[in-house]
Each structure stands twice: as C-alpha cells, then as structure tokens.
Design a protein around this motif. Structure first.
Motif, mmCIF file in Angstrom:
data_model
loop_
_atom_site.group_PDB
_atom_site.id
_atom_site.type_symbol
_atom_site.label_atom_id
_atom_site.label_comp_id
_atom_site.label_asym_id
_atom_site.label_seq_id
_atom_site.Cartn_x
_atom_site.Cartn_y
_atom_site.Cartn_z
ATOM 1 N N LYS A 65 0.777 -1.198 0.173
ATOM 2 C CA LYS A 65 -0.019 0.022 -0.166
ATOM 3 C C LYS A 65 0.959 1.171 0.021
ATOM 4 C CE LYS A 65 -4.799 -0.397 1.682
ATOM 5 N NZ LYS A 65 -5.537 -0.157 2.990
ATOM 6 N N ASN A 66 2.011 1.033 0.701
ATOM 7 C CA ASN A 66 3.060 2.303 0.870
ATOM 8 C C ASN A 66 3.391 2.675 -0.574
ATOM 9 O OD1 ASN A 66 2.624 2.260 3.435
ATOM 10 N ND2 ASN A 66 4.246 1.026 3.833
ATOM 11 N N GLN A 67 3.239 2.022 -1.660
ATOM 12 C CA GLN A 67 4.009 2.379 -2.895
ATOM 13 C C GLN A 67 2.867 3.346 -3.484
ATOM 14 O OE1 GLN A 67 5.979 -0.755 -5.177
ATOM 15 N NE2 GLN A 67 5.633 -2.089 -3.386
ATOM 16 N N PHE A 68 1.555 3.465 -3.185
ATOM 17 C CA PHE A 68 0.794 4.265 -3.918
ATOM 18 C C PHE A 68 0.619 5.536 -3.374
ATOM 19 C CE2 PHE A 68 -0.765 -0.096 -4.499
ATOM 20 C CZ PHE A 68 -1.132 -0.277 -5.937
ATOM 21 N N SER A 69 0.256 6.454 -4.345
ATOM 22 C CA SER A 69 0.003 8.210 -3.741
ATOM 23 C C SER A 69 -0.898 8.729 -4.402
ATOM 24 C CB SER A 69 1.262 8.860 -3.928
ATOM 25 O OG SER A 69 1.287 10.039 -3.558
ATOM 26 N N ILE A 70 -2.214 8.413 -3.757
ATOM 27 C CA ILE A 70 -3.278 9.230 -4.525
ATOM 28 C C ILE A 70 -3.536 10.604 -3.799
ATOM 29 C CG2 ILE A 70 -5.820 9.021 -5.061
ATOM 30 C CD1 ILE A 70 -5.632 6.161 -5.137
ATOM 31 N N THR A 71 -3.367 11.552 -4.298
ATOM 32 C CA THR A 71 -3.633 12.956 -3.897
ATOM 33 C C THR A 71 -4.902 13.574 -4.230
ATOM 34 O OG1 THR A 71 -2.479 14.209 -5.806
ATOM 35 C CG2 THR A 71 -0.981 13.433 -3.983
ATOM 36 N N LYS A 72 -5.519 13.078 -5.339
ATOM 37 C CA LYS A 72 -6.982 13.452 -5.854
ATOM 38 C C LYS A 72 -7.727 13.146 -4.617
ATOM 39 C CE LYS A 72 -9.702 14.486 -9.771
ATOM 40 N NZ LYS A 72 -10.172 14.144 -11.146
ATOM 41 N N GLU A 73 -8.555 14.175 -4.150
ATOM 42 C CA GLU A 73 -9.725 14.017 -3.211
ATOM 43 C C GLU A 73 -10.964 13.560 -3.748
ATOM 44 O OE1 GLU A 73 -11.313 13.569 0.489
ATOM 45 O OE2 GLU A 73 -9.331 13.899 -0.065
ATOM 46 N N LEU A 74 -11.599 12.513 -3.482
ATOM 47 C CA LEU A 74 -12.958 12.037 -4.142
ATOM 48 C C LEU A 74 -14.002 13.065 -3.896
ATOM 49 C CD1 LEU A 74 -12.910 8.229 -3.059
ATOM 50 C CD2 LEU A 74 -12.500 9.186 -5.363
ATOM 51 N N ARG A 75 -14.995 13.307 -4.932
ATOM 52 C CA ARG A 75 -16.058 13.938 -4.520
ATOM 53 C C ARG A 75 -17.033 13.243 -3.588
ATOM 54 N NH1 ARG A 75 -15.980 14.472 -10.489
ATOM 55 N NH2 ARG A 75 -14.809 15.937 -11.089
ATOM 56 N N ASP A 76 -18.059 13.922 -3.077
ATOM 57 C CA ASP A 76 -19.111 13.206 -2.284
ATOM 58 C C ASP A 76 -19.610 12.176 -2.893
ATOM 59 O OD1 ASP A 76 -18.433 15.294 -0.359
ATOM 60 O OD2 ASP A 76 -20.137 16.449 -0.760
ATOM 61 N N TYR A 77 -20.330 12.262 -4.119
ATOM 62 C CA TYR A 77 -20.942 11.238 -4.795
ATOM 63 C C TYR A 77 -19.954 10.125 -5.051
ATOM 64 C CZ TYR A 77 -18.981 12.504 -9.348
ATOM 65 O OH TYR A 77 -18.305 12.998 -10.565
ATOM 66 N N GLN A 78 -18.628 10.231 -5.269
ATOM 67 C CA GLN A 78 -17.702 9.244 -5.467
ATOM 68 C C GLN A 78 -17.390 8.463 -4.207
ATOM 69 O OE1 GLN A 78 -14.548 11.788 -7.022
ATOM 70 N NE2 GLN A 78 -14.853 11.326 -9.100
ATOM 71 N N LYS A 79 -17.430 9.338 -3.273
ATOM 72 C CA LYS A 79 -17.034 8.470 -1.957
ATOM 73 C C LYS A 79 -18.240 7.672 -1.374
ATOM 74 C CE LYS A 79 -14.251 12.425 0.423
ATOM 75 N NZ LYS A 79 -14.304 13.353 1.372
ATOM 76 N N GLU A 80 -19.544 8.155 -1.675
ATOM 77 C CA GLU A 80 -20.727 7.202 -1.539
ATOM 78 C C GLU A 80 -20.806 6.212 -2.320
ATOM 79 O OE1 GLU A 80 -24.295 6.136 0.209
ATOM 80 O OE2 GLU A 80 -23.036 7.681 0.852
ATOM 81 N N ALA A 81 -20.410 6.073 -3.653
ATOM 82 C CA ALA A 81 -20.228 4.879 -4.667
ATOM 83 C C ALA A 81 -19.306 4.071 -4.233
ATOM 84 C CB ALA A 81 -19.846 5.571 -6.088
#
Length: 463
Positions: A65-81
């Motif tokens: 997991k430490n090899q990943f770096s996702i900086t873009k925040e999910l929008r509300d509907y993406q989080k819900e999905a």
C-alpha cells in the motif's frame, strides 16, 4: 476429504463430496464447477463442516500500500459510490456518466482491497489510458502489467482487453483476487461472459455509463459482477455542478426534392414487400433480419429499408444546415458526430476539418485529439469510433448529423460535452440535425429516451 483444484476455468472436486454448484464430468468421473462459484463452494464446505484441501488459489502477491500515492480527493458522490460497493461485499456495478470520474473510484477500490487486480477494458486505447492513470499514482514506476496489443507482461496489477482476457481466462482465472470491468456492458455478451465465469475472484467491480443493452443481456452482468450498487445520471450531477449543464436542440431540415422522392419510393416498396409477406404491423429490425434469412421478399425489404435510412441520414440538406451552424458558432469547440464514414470524409473535405474514423491510425488520432485539446483545432468530425474507449478532450458543442437509436451511443456522445467545468454557468450545447418526415425522427426520440423528463436541463426546440 475433498481436494479442490483449479482446472482451466473450473474448480475440480477430487474426493467424496460435491456441492450444489458442481456438475458431474463423466470424462474423468469427478465433479467440477465454474470458477465463479469458488467463494460459494468454500462457504458451503465450511458451513457443513466438510474437510477439504484448497489448491485453487494462485494469487499474485499484491503491491505494498505504501507504494501508492493518490492525492486527488474524491467528490461526495464518488465517496458514496465506493462506500456502497464496499458494503455490498466489494461486488457490484457503479453507473456514472462519462466524465464523472469512474476511474478514480476504481483506483481507490484497488487501494481498499489491497490485492492482485486485473483491469479489463474494451480497447487498446483504454488500456493505455488506464496504464497511465495507474503509473501516475505509483511512487515507483514500471510495476503495472499489460496484456494485449503485443504485451504479455503480467504483474500484481495488470490491465488487459476483453479479447485478451477471454483468450487467457482459463489460465489467469486463479491469479487475481479483484476484477475491474470497465465498460462492463461488454461482459454480458455470449463470448465475454466466459471471463466472469472462469475467474475465481471474490471482489468484482463493474463500471459503465449505461448498463442496459439493446439485446437485454445486461441481466447477465448481475450474476457475473453483482447488482447495481450506485447510480447517478448526468441530470443529478449537473444539478450539483459536478458536470456541465447542457441544452439539447433538435433541428429538422427538409431533404432535397430528389432525396424526398427517392426516400418515399423506397419506403413505399418496403411496405409493399412487408404486406406481400403478410406483415401488417411495424416490425423490429432484429426480427426482420432473422425472417429475411428464409424469405427473398424480406431480404429485398431489408435492403430497401437500409437504403431509405441512408438517404435520410446523409441528406445534403444537413450539410447546408451544418454550414449555417458553424458560421454562427465561430468561438466554440465542436465535435461533429456521424454514423457513416463516407459522410465524415465529405464533411472533412468540404469544411477542411480533421476527421477521425476507424481508418485513422492511432498516431494520427492522438495527434488530432492533442491539437484539439490545445485549441489548435477548433472542430473535429468523428464516426462511432470516438463513442467509447478514447479519452476525448473537452468540447462545449456537439452536432449529431446521424446516429442510431441506441441510448448508450447518445449518452456517450453527450458525455463528451459534460466534463467538469470551472464555470458552473457554462452550458454545453448538443444539436441534432434530423431529416423531416422520415424514420430518423423516431430514431432520435428512441436515443433521447430517459432524458425527456429533464426539462430543467433540456431546451428542445424543433425547427
């Protein structure tokens, strides 16, 4: 004691017990089950306290997991999905319009499962886009595999096409714990459904803008991937300013006198042939094709129908109207959509517009799209080749000169305009140019089905 072995897309049960999911194979006098039933078989044995030896899994070791770096925040509907998919045991389909960010949801799902993952896409272009997206979130490069298009590099996260997955499913079926089906509606075909059946993967995610298929085989997806766990259409996302609002305008044009004469003559002959074949009611194209196999009159009728439709779709009056529209929209970025390759090249020659068809090589296609993105090209014309599987830069106007009655095709084309916009008041325009008094009006209404009640977004003004 029963021994479970993975054998060419199936689970072989070697022992005294079998399960409700298995069938007897007389060739080897043993029971076997499709790979998809592996989780149920394990659950059945545990529930009934049956001893077994599991030799099925051969999962590739996942990346840390430490090899990943996702900086873009999910929008509300993406989080819900993502949340709903997780609560459904990490199985199911997410339905979101083109441009709504299905890929970023899938990337977060990969982090959540933290397992070996196979991403299955319909085209080589999409394979490259997924590969780039995956590479961008990894701290160390060259850790993503590709299978297809001359690539045979299988890694803990591998991206492949439906064709390659189909050919290799019996071999790969026990190596990936998580399957992601992009444009999941493809999976429902008789051919590709084998992929879903032969993999043992307990975690499955389907992504698409429109899951329904004209042949109604989309019901197979629910068995192979899971039910729809989350769905939002363009209207809901536009209202929340996640996607651009749009305005649909239908422009009816009168065909030239010679075109009207040819169209009416062919439709008359078509109807006469139907009557001679004792058909006195509207008939679906699929049924007409089937019946025409054994009826020479219906074969002639089918040809006449197609010729009449071609006249309506390719009317010269549409070119004249297109010229008028282009003169009044000299500042807009425009994509012109057609069904027929010949019409696309005619438009390209007349207006000196770059054209993309199935004949366009990848290098040329990418160059045209890159120049369109940068604003060096303001208008492009394309056939169905851009409807799916290609990352198309933003445009704020689409002009449909011809299309089918497919709702999916319409949604895909609409999605080319509804990408997130910084200016919430930015309204995209979609114009359909339709030949008056022809079957094209019915075809247009069919593809618009499902949006006709969205009055807040649609300004339908027939001319």
């Amino acid at each position: 004691m029963t021994e479970l072995i993975y054998d060419k897309g199936t689970i072989l049960l070697n022992g005294d017990f079998h399960t409700p999911y298995s069938v007897f194979d007389p060739r080897i006098n043993k029971y076997r089950a499709l790979g998809i039933y592996y989780p149920e078989i394990i659950h059945y044995f545990r529930r009934n306290k049956i001893d077994y030896i599991d030799k099925v899994q051969d999962y590739i070791i996942p990346l840390n997991k430490n090899q990943f770096s996702i900086t873009k925040e999910l929008r509300d509907y993406q989080k819900e999905a993502l949340k709903r998919w997780i609560t459904h045991n990490m199985k199911g389909c997410i339905i979101l319009p083109t441009g709504a960010g299905k890929t970023i949801i899938a990337l977060n799902a990969i982090l959540k499962t933290n397992t070996s993952t196979l991403v299955i896409v319909p085209t080589l272009n999409l394979m490259e886009q997924w590969f780039e997206a995956m590479e961008n979130i990894l701290k160390v490069k060259n850790q993503i595999g590709k299978l297809g298009g001359g690539n045979e590099d299988i890694k803990s996260i591998t991206i492949t096409t439906y064709d390659s997955a189909y050919l290799k499913s019996s071999y790969l079926g026990n190596k990936f714990e998580f399957l992601i089906f992009d444009e999941v509606h493809h999976l429902a075909s008789d051919k590709y459904s084998l992929i879903g059946e032969q993999f043992i993967s307990p975690y499955r995610l389907g992504l698409t803008a429109t899951i329904e298929r004209e042949d109604r085989k989309h019901v197979n997806i629910y068995k192979l991937v899971g039910n729809i766990v989350f769905s939002k259409d363009f209207y809901e996302l536009s209202q929340a300013n996640h996607l651009a609002k749009f305005r649909l305008k239908k422009v009816k044009v009168n065909m030239l006198p010679d075109e009207i004469s040819q169209y009416n003559r062919k439709i008359f002959q078509y109807n006469q042939l139907l009557k001679e074949s004792k058909i006195f009611y509207p008939i679906r194209l699929e049924k007409l094709i089937i019946l025409s196999a054994n009826n020479i009159n219906l074969r002639k009728a089918l040809l006449l129908r197609n010729e009449a439709i071609d006249i309506a779709l390719n009317s010269y009056a549409k070119i004249v109207e297109l010229e008028n529209i282009l003169k009044h929209h000299i500042m807009d970025k425009i994509i012109i959509f057609t069904v027929h390759t010949k019409l696309a090249y005619s438009i390209s020659d007349r207006f000196l517009i770059p054209v993309i068809t199935h004949k366009t090589k990848n290098e040329e296609r990418n160059e045209i799209l890159e120049k369109f993105k940068k604003g060096l090209y303001r208008i492009i014309v394309a056939t169905k080749v851009l409807d799916e599987g290609t990352d198309v830069p933003d445009a704020n106007m689409g002009i449909i000169l011809s299309g089918t009655g497919s709702k999916r095709e319409f949604v895909q084309r609409l999605g080319r305009l509804l990408r997130p916009k910084m200016d919430v008041e930015n309204v995209a325009n979609l114009i359909e140019i339709i030949s008056s008094d022809t079957s094209e009006i019915f075809t247009s209404n069919r593809r618009n089905k499902g949006i006709n009640n969205k009055k807040q977004l649609i300004d339908k003004s027939d001319q």
